[in-house]
Design a protein around this motif. Structure first.
Motif, PDB file in Angstrom:
ATOM      1  N   SER A 246      98.076  48.115 122.048  1.00 14.38           N
ATOM      2  CA  SER A 246      98.916  47.211 122.824  1.00 14.38           C
ATOM      3  C   SER A 246      98.793  47.594 124.294  1.00 14.38           C
ATOM      4  O   SER A 246      97.900  48.343 124.672  1.00 14.38           O
ATOM      5  N   GLY A 247      99.696  47.070 125.113  1.00 10.49           N
ATOM      6  CA  GLY A 247      99.660  47.396 126.535  1.00 10.49           C
ATOM      7  C   GLY A 247      99.034  46.313 127.382  1.00 10.49           C
ATOM      8  O   GLY A 247      99.151  46.343 128.604  1.00 10.49           O
ATOM      9  N   LYS A 248      98.332  45.369 126.769  1.00  9.61           N
ATOM     10  CA  LYS A 248      97.739  44.251 127.477  1.00  9.61           C
ATOM     11  C   LYS A 248      98.158  42.960 126.780  1.00  9.61           C
ATOM     12  O   LYS A 248      98.213  42.910 125.550  1.00  9.61           O
ATOM     13  N   GLU A 249      98.412  41.930 127.560  1.00  7.41           N
ATOM     14  CA  GLU A 249      98.777  40.645 126.964  1.00  7.41           C
ATOM     15  C   GLU A 249      97.653  40.110 126.088  1.00  7.41           C
ATOM     16  O   GLU A 249      97.900  39.455 125.070  1.00  7.41           O
ATOM     17  N   SER A 250      96.407  40.407 126.463  1.00  7.03           N
ATOM     18  CA  SER A 250      95.277  39.937 125.664  1.00  7.03           C
ATOM     19  C   SER A 250      95.278  40.582 124.282  1.00  7.03           C
ATOM     20  O   SER A 250      94.999  39.918 123.279  1.00  7.03           O
ATOM     21  N   LEU A 251      95.596  41.874 124.210  1.00  8.33           N
ATOM     22  CA  LEU A 251      95.643  42.554 122.917  1.00  8.33           C
ATOM     23  C   LEU A 251      96.805  42.045 122.071  1.00  8.33           C
ATOM     24  O   LEU A 251      96.672  41.893 120.846  1.00  8.33           O
ATOM     25  N   ILE A 252      97.931  41.772 122.716  1.00 13.63           N
ATOM     26  CA  ILE A 252      99.078  41.221 121.982  1.00 13.63           C
ATOM     27  C   ILE A 252      98.720  39.861 121.402  1.00 13.63           C
ATOM     28  O   ILE A 252      99.072  39.540 120.256  1.00 13.63           O
ATOM     29  N   PHE A 253      98.003  39.049 122.186  1.00 15.60           N
ATOM     30  CA  PHE A 253      97.559  37.742 121.706  1.00 15.60           C
ATOM     31  C   PHE A 253      96.664  37.890 120.474  1.00 15.60           C
ATOM     32  O   PHE A 253      96.815  37.175 119.482  1.00 15.60           O
ATOM     33  N   MET A 254      95.716  38.833 120.533  1.00 16.30           N
ATOM     34  CA  MET A 254      94.798  39.039 119.408  1.00 16.30           C
ATOM     35  C   MET A 254      95.550  39.476 118.156  1.00 16.30           C
ATOM     36  O   MET A 254      95.269  39.006 117.040  1.00 16.30           O
ATOM     37  N   GLY A 308      98.171  29.966 130.951  1.00 17.66           N
ATOM     38  CA  GLY A 308      97.261  28.880 130.623  1.00 17.66           C
ATOM     39  C   GLY A 308      95.801  29.209 130.821  1.00 17.66           C
ATOM     40  O   GLY A 308      94.966  28.309 130.800  1.00 17.66           O
ATOM     41  N   GLY A 309      95.486  30.478 131.021  1.00 10.85           N
ATOM     42  CA  GLY A 309      94.095  30.865 131.216  1.00 10.85           C
ATOM     43  C   GLY A 309      93.262  30.666 129.969  1.00 10.85           C
ATOM     44  O   GLY A 309      93.784  30.415 128.880  1.00 10.85           O
ATOM     45  N   PRO A 310      91.938  30.787 130.094  1.00 13.33           N
ATOM     46  CA  PRO A 310      91.053  30.562 128.946  1.00 13.33           C
ATOM     47  C   PRO A 310      91.271  31.612 127.866  1.00 13.33           C
ATOM     48  O   PRO A 310      91.316  32.800 128.137  1.00 13.33           O
ATOM     49  N   LEU A 311      91.408  31.129 126.645  1.00 11.76           N
ATOM     50  CA  LEU A 311      91.661  32.021 125.515  1.00 11.76           C
ATOM     51  C   LEU A 311      90.486  32.065 124.549  1.00 11.76           C
ATOM     52  O   LEU A 311      90.553  32.776 123.549  1.00 11.76           O
ATOM     53  N   GLY A 312      89.418  31.297 124.817  1.00 15.61           N
ATOM     54  CA  GLY A 312      88.316  31.213 123.865  1.00 15.61           C
ATOM     55  C   GLY A 312      87.711  32.560 123.534  1.00 15.61           C
ATOM     56  O   GLY A 312      87.457  32.879 122.365  1.00 15.61           O
ATOM     57  N   GLU A 313      87.485  33.397 124.568  1.00 13.73           N
ATOM     58  CA  GLU A 313      86.895  34.714 124.320  1.00 13.73           C
ATOM     59  C   GLU A 313      87.809  35.584 123.467  1.00 13.73           C
ATOM     60  O   GLU A 313      87.353  36.310 122.587  1.00 13.73           O
ATOM     61  N   MET A 314      89.112  35.526 123.745  1.00 12.78           N
ATOM     62  CA  MET A 314      90.040  36.364 122.982  1.00 12.78           C
ATOM     63  C   MET A 314      90.216  35.858 121.553  1.00 12.78           C
ATOM     64  O   MET A 314      90.422  36.645 120.629  1.00 12.78           O
ATOM     65  N   VAL A 315      90.145  34.536 121.373  1.00 12.83           N
ATOM     66  CA  VAL A 315      90.147  33.983 120.016  1.00 12.83           C
ATOM     67  C   VAL A 315      88.960  34.536 119.233  1.00 12.83           C
ATOM     68  O   VAL A 315      89.099  35.001 118.090  1.00 12.83           O
ATOM     69  N   GLN A 316      87.786  34.506 119.852  1.00 14.33           N
ATOM     70  CA  GLN A 316      86.583  34.982 119.157  1.00 14.33           C
ATOM     71  C   GLN A 316      86.657  36.476 118.864  1.00 14.33           C
ATOM     72  O   GLN A 316      86.334  36.914 117.751  1.00 14.33           O
ATOM     73  N   PRO A 540      87.314  26.512 121.701  1.00 18.08           N
ATOM     74  CA  PRO A 540      87.758  26.356 120.310  1.00 18.08           C
ATOM     75  C   PRO A 540      88.755  25.223 120.100  1.00 18.08           C
ATOM     76  O   PRO A 540      88.937  24.768 118.968  1.00 18.08           O
ATOM     77  N   ALA A 541      89.419  24.762 121.152  1.00 22.15           N
ATOM     78  CA  ALA A 541      90.500  23.781 120.986  1.00 22.15           C
ATOM     79  C   ALA A 541      90.055  22.483 120.316  1.00 22.15           C
ATOM     80  O   ALA A 541      90.793  21.962 119.466  1.00 22.15           O
ATOM     81  N   PRO A 542      88.896  21.881 120.655  1.00 23.65           N
ATOM     82  CA  PRO A 542      88.512  20.651 119.963  1.00 23.65           C
ATOM     83  C   PRO A 542      88.382  20.820 118.448  1.00 23.65           C
ATOM     84  O   PRO A 542      88.757  19.921 117.688  1.00 23.65           O
ATOM     85  N   LEU A 543      87.850  21.966 117.995  1.00 24.29           N
ATOM     86  CA  LEU A 543      87.764  22.184 116.548  1.00 24.29           C
ATOM     87  C   LEU A 543      89.149  22.315 115.931  1.00 24.29           C
ATOM     88  O   LEU A 543      89.386  21.848 114.807  1.00 24.29           O
ATOM     89  N   GLU A 544      90.074  22.963 116.658  1.00 28.04           N
ATOM     90  CA  GLU A 544      91.438  23.072 116.147  1.00 28.04           C
ATOM     91  C   GLU A 544      92.075  21.690 116.034  1.00 28.04           C
ATOM     92  O   GLU A 544      92.793  21.400 115.068  1.00 28.04           O
ATOM     93  N   ALA A 545      91.803  20.825 117.023  1.00 27.90           N
ATOM     94  CA  ALA A 545      92.369  19.477 116.991  1.00 27.90           C
ATOM     95  C   ALA A 545      91.813  18.677 115.817  1.00 27.90           C
ATOM     96  O   ALA A 545      92.560  18.009 115.091  1.00 27.90           O
ATOM     97  N   ILE A 546      90.498  18.752 115.618  1.00 27.19           N
ATOM     98  CA  ILE A 546      89.868  18.026 114.505  1.00 27.19           C
ATOM     99  C   ILE A 546      90.382  18.557 113.169  1.00 27.19           C
ATOM    100  O   ILE A 546      90.619  17.798 112.223  1.00 27.19           O
ATOM    101  N   ALA A 547      90.601  19.887 113.093  1.00 22.53           N
ATOM    102  CA  ALA A 547      91.126  20.483 111.863  1.00 22.53           C
ATOM    103  C   ALA A 547      92.551  20.031 111.579  1.00 22.53           C
ATOM    104  O   ALA A 547      93.007  20.089 110.432  1.00 22.53           O
ATOM    105  N   ASN A 548      93.265  19.594 112.626  1.00 23.68           N
ATOM    106  CA  ASN A 548      94.631  19.104 112.451  1.00 23.68           C
ATOM    107  C   ASN A 548      94.706  17.582 112.431  1.00 23.68           C
ATOM    108  O   ASN A 548      95.776  17.005 112.632  1.00 23.68           O
ATOM    109  N   GLY A 549      93.569  16.929 112.177  1.00 23.24           N
ATOM    110  CA  GLY A 549      93.570  15.497 111.959  1.00 23.24           C
ATOM    111  C   GLY A 549      93.462  14.638 113.198  1.00 23.24           C
ATOM    112  O   GLY A 549      93.700  13.425 113.127  1.00 23.24           O
TER     113      GLY A 549
END
Length: 792
Positions: A246-254, A308-316, A540-549
């Motif tokens: 922990s200690g970083k917002e990015s790690l908390i997100f992961m 609102g920064g890019p989260l794609g790298e942290m998602v991966q 990743p957001a477009p795939l998440e949207a398509i996965a949610n119909g």
């Protein structure tokens, strides 16, 4: 008289106060002299032990001579100090007689006679002088013996002339001039002597041959390999969450993401385990170093997670960590340079020396920032172990940019390329560069109950805009197509703001602000449309949207965006042309889930909106972006990709005893011959190969897709021969081998055939109207483009 003048009394008292520390200083000098003598004697006599390292020979000999000289100098210094102290003592005794009556108590404190101090100092000086003479007598025969040994060893410490080690003498010259440039050399025992240079260059590095007189058992030997342990699928992620830290917002997100998807990962592991049928999987020890999160690289992502920064790298990265852990491998995670150095065994210094121990990891997953950090701190070990590295690279690295010499000579050099790795070591977010390996990520997969709720809860006229940062809404001309969309749909946004509504967001847009991921998922499950503004690319957001119909609507780029015309791609190690915001969604999913239109054409845009309103879609997620698909893919890579054991390249044009391919019955392409042998462990297996001759101006990536296949660069060596052209009935008036990322290829006019000279330049990417490229293609598993049908 001094005793009469009151000011003089004060001055004398001040001088006497300073004399007491001076006495202590003199006594300290005497004590230091004795300690120095004992140390010198200990060092000289201990040097007589057998089997000492030659690193200390010359230092010890010189040390004996220096010790006697220093002792004599210190004895002389004490004699001078005695004379000066004698004069000062007379002055002190005289002043104390006059001071005793007026300051009796103070005089008592200083009543110790100075004569005693003088006698002690004189005795120390005499003892030092006597001992120095004795040391000379004791060391004389020892020094004679050591000088003879030094002469013998000096003959054995000359740089050898060995054709197997052509760089040895040059490296010794470099060490003579630069060995003090990095403290790591002294850490390994280098002390400026020829012997220390040669021992270091033969036992720590590998530029010189081993010295015959060295005790070879003392040289560092690789520890015995630990017995292989079978990997076991894991379903409990609690220990992984501890490893992430922990200690970083990015790690908390992961951690939040991994925890939220725990059930899906566990179910996927069960399905894959059944599919593999209990096949043995060796557990690997894996280091994951997320370089872009280190303070040394700036860590620009962590502060923007909540803005609102890019989260794609942290998602991966979150999904990579989870997949490796669920597959049962040993995992170590670092997000700081200090942790990286500790785990690798980096010696103290500036990074010019090899690691202190053999690399304890079978694989290292990192990014370009981490790759640079490892190169700076691993010394020669980086070259030795770089075959174990896997680089997470969102947009891909093409071979022309990866090859340092070729990139420099032909204008492909960028800030991110020229690493000379096997291009398959670069792992991308989407399967857009078959020269690299497709890593990917996962999207949340709905079960049947959730899909039914989505179908019943969909709003027929609700749109959500893709873009959480206000800067994305600054797109020129957005008002025109948003006003058209606003006529038919209610528009929602999720743009970050602190206190005031972002001025870039039109008033008719209902802005929810930055939403947590679960709430954003709920918004997508209600929406009919997810619309992109052209940026960010391939998230990743477009795939998440398509996965949610949702239906995803995106802009078509004309001309396509690339490093030649768009600032975002400039400097990236790829020449890829992007024809839309999300090429994977356009090419691999397509209608009815994905619509790609020209936003500058109002009629086309409005027609698309009307068609979308009439279209009903169910939630859809490609298999390769499910938890099971990612586990399957990474499992195959870990078990089959081995860039350390790859055989050396065969000379261009060198044929095999029996050609491994034959002309297909329709005479359009080559196929793997049924009776051709396949090298044991070859992956992908050769029988999935097809060889096609592309049309002029077409890259192999496109030529293979034209036939429902994907380009497979590992098959290029099978085609890099004149025999392949002959079997395709291509007339070669001449055949030459050169370094060119478009080869092997056939040039018209001229009927010239060109073969590839450097295997690192085999490339699916790249095209020229001058050449028809010879392309290796393969089949692929449905929903898993990274793997051939027989690859699992």
């Amino acid at each position: 008289m001094i005793t009469v003048n009151p000011d003089g009394k004060i001055m004398i008292r001040r001088c006497l106060v300073t004399l007491r520390p001076f006495r202590l200083f003199v006594l300290g000098i005497g004590f230091f002299t004795l300690c120095f003598l004992m140390t010198s004697l200990g060092g000289q006599f201990s040097a007589r032990r057998l089997g000492d390292s030659p690193f200390t020979i010359r230092t010890e000999v010189a040390g004996g001579l220096e010790s006697r000289g220093v002792l004599r100098k210190m004895s002389d210094l004490l004699e001078v100090m005695v004379k000066r102290m004698d004069t000062l003592a007379r002055l002190e005794n005289s002043s104390e007689l006059h001071r005793a009556a007026g300051d009796r108590h103070f005089a008592v404190d200083r009543s110790a006679p100075s004569a005693g101090l003088m006698e002690q100092i004189q005795a120390i000086a005499q003892n030092v002088s006597d001992i120095a003479v004795r040391v000379g007598g004791v060391l004389r025969p020892v020094l004679l013996l050591r000088s003879k040994v030094s002469e013998v060893r000096r003959d054995q410490c000359e740089a050898p002339s060995d054709p197997r080690f052509p760089d040895c003498s040059g490296k010794v010259e470099w060490m003579r001039a630069r060995w003090t440039s990095d403290p790591c050399y002294a850490f390994f025992g280098v002390d400026g002597t020829e012997c220390s240079f040669l021992i270091y260059l033969s036992e720590v590095e590998w530029f010189c041959p081993p010295l015959p007189w060295r005790n070879q058992t003392a040289a560092q030997t690789a520890p015995k390999a630990l017995p292989k342990v079978q990997a076991v699928f894991r379903s409990n992620l609690s220990h992984l969450l501890e490893l992430v830290g922990s200690g970083k917002e990015s790690l908390i997100f992961m951690k939040k993401r991994a925890k939220r998807l725990t059930t899906q990962w566990a179910l996927a592991a069960q399905r894959l385990e059944r599919k593999l049928g209990g096949a043995r999987r060796d557990q690997k020890q894996i280091l994951v170093h997320i370089g872009f999160l280190t303070e040394e690289s700036g860590d620009v992502f962590s502060p923007r997670v909540l803005k609102g920064g890019p989260l794609g790298e942290m998602v991966q990265w979150a999904d990579i960590l989870t997949a490796l852990y669920v597959l049962g491998h040993g995992l170590r995670i670092t997000v700081s340079l200090k942790e990286l150095q500790s785990n690798l065994g980096v010696p103290p210094g500036r990074g010019n020396c090899p690691l202190t121990v053999p690399l304890p990891f079978d694989l290292i997953y990192t990014d370009y920032h981490g790759l640079q950090q490892m190169k700076q701190h691993m010394g020669l070990s980086f070259k030795k172990y770089r075959c174990r590295i896997r680089v997470i690279d969102t947009f891909g690295t093409e071979p022309a940019y990866n090859h340092e010499e070729y990139a420099t000579l032909h204008g492909y050099r960028t800030n991110w390329g020229y690493w000379n790795l096997n291009p398959k070591q670069f792992m991308t977010m989407f399967p857009h560069t078959p020269d690299n390996s497709f890593m990917g990520f996962v999207s949340e997969e709905l079960n049947e109950t959730e899909k039914q709720l989505v179908r019943s809860g969909k709003a027929s006229n609700m749109a959500v805009v893709y873009g959480k940062e206000p800067s994305i809404w600054k797109l020129q001309g957005k008002e025109k197509f948003l006003s058209i969309l606003n006529k038919y749909m209610e528009i929602h946004g999720t743009v970050y703001y602190e206190s005031q509504r972002p001025p870039e967001v039109p008033a008719f847009v209902k802005n929810h602000g930055l939403l947590p991921q679960p709430e954003f998922q709920q918004l997508l499950r209600k929406a009919k449309l997810f619309i992109g503004f052209g940026f960010p690319y391939e998230g990743p957001a477009p795939l998440e949207a398509i996965a949610n119909g949702c239906i995803f609507l995106q802009s078509r780029f004309s001309p396509p965006h690339s490093s030649l015309n768009h600032e975002f791609f400039r400097g990236k190690p790829t020449s890829r042309e992007v024809f839309s915001q999300h090429p994977y969604a356009e090419n691999f999913i397509g209608k009815p889930h994905v619509w790609t239109v020209d936003y500058n054409n109002s009629e086309e845009f409005e027609a698309a909106i009307k068609a979308i309103l009439r279209t009903r879609v169910d939630p859809y997620l490609p298999y390769e972006y499910t938890c099971e698909g990612m586990l399957e893919r990474i499992h195959a890579y870990i078990q089959h990709q081995d860039f350390c054991a790859a055989p050396g390249p065969s000379p261009p044009g060198a044929g095999t005893p029996q050609s491994p391919f034959v002309l297909a019955p329709n005479a359009t392409h080559l196929e793997w011959a049924r009776n051709a042998s396949v090298a044991p462990g070859a992956w992908p297996p050769g029988h999935s190969l097809q060889a096609w001759l592309a049309e002029a101006g077409r890259a192999c990536t496109d030529a293979c897709l034209d036939h429902g296949l994907v380009c497979e660069p590992s098959f290029f060596p099978f085609l890099n021969s004149q025999d392949a052209f002959l079997k395709l009935q291509v007339p070669c008036d001449s055949t030459e081998s050169e370094m060119n990322h478009l080869y092997p290829a056939f040039a018209q006019p001229g009927q010239e055939c060109f073969l590839q000279k450097d295997p690192l330049l085999f490339s699916c990417a790249g095209a020229s109207t001058k050449y028809r490229r010879l392309c290796p293609c393969r089949d692929f598993r449905k929903g898993q483009v990274a793997l051939c049908q027989a690859c699992l």
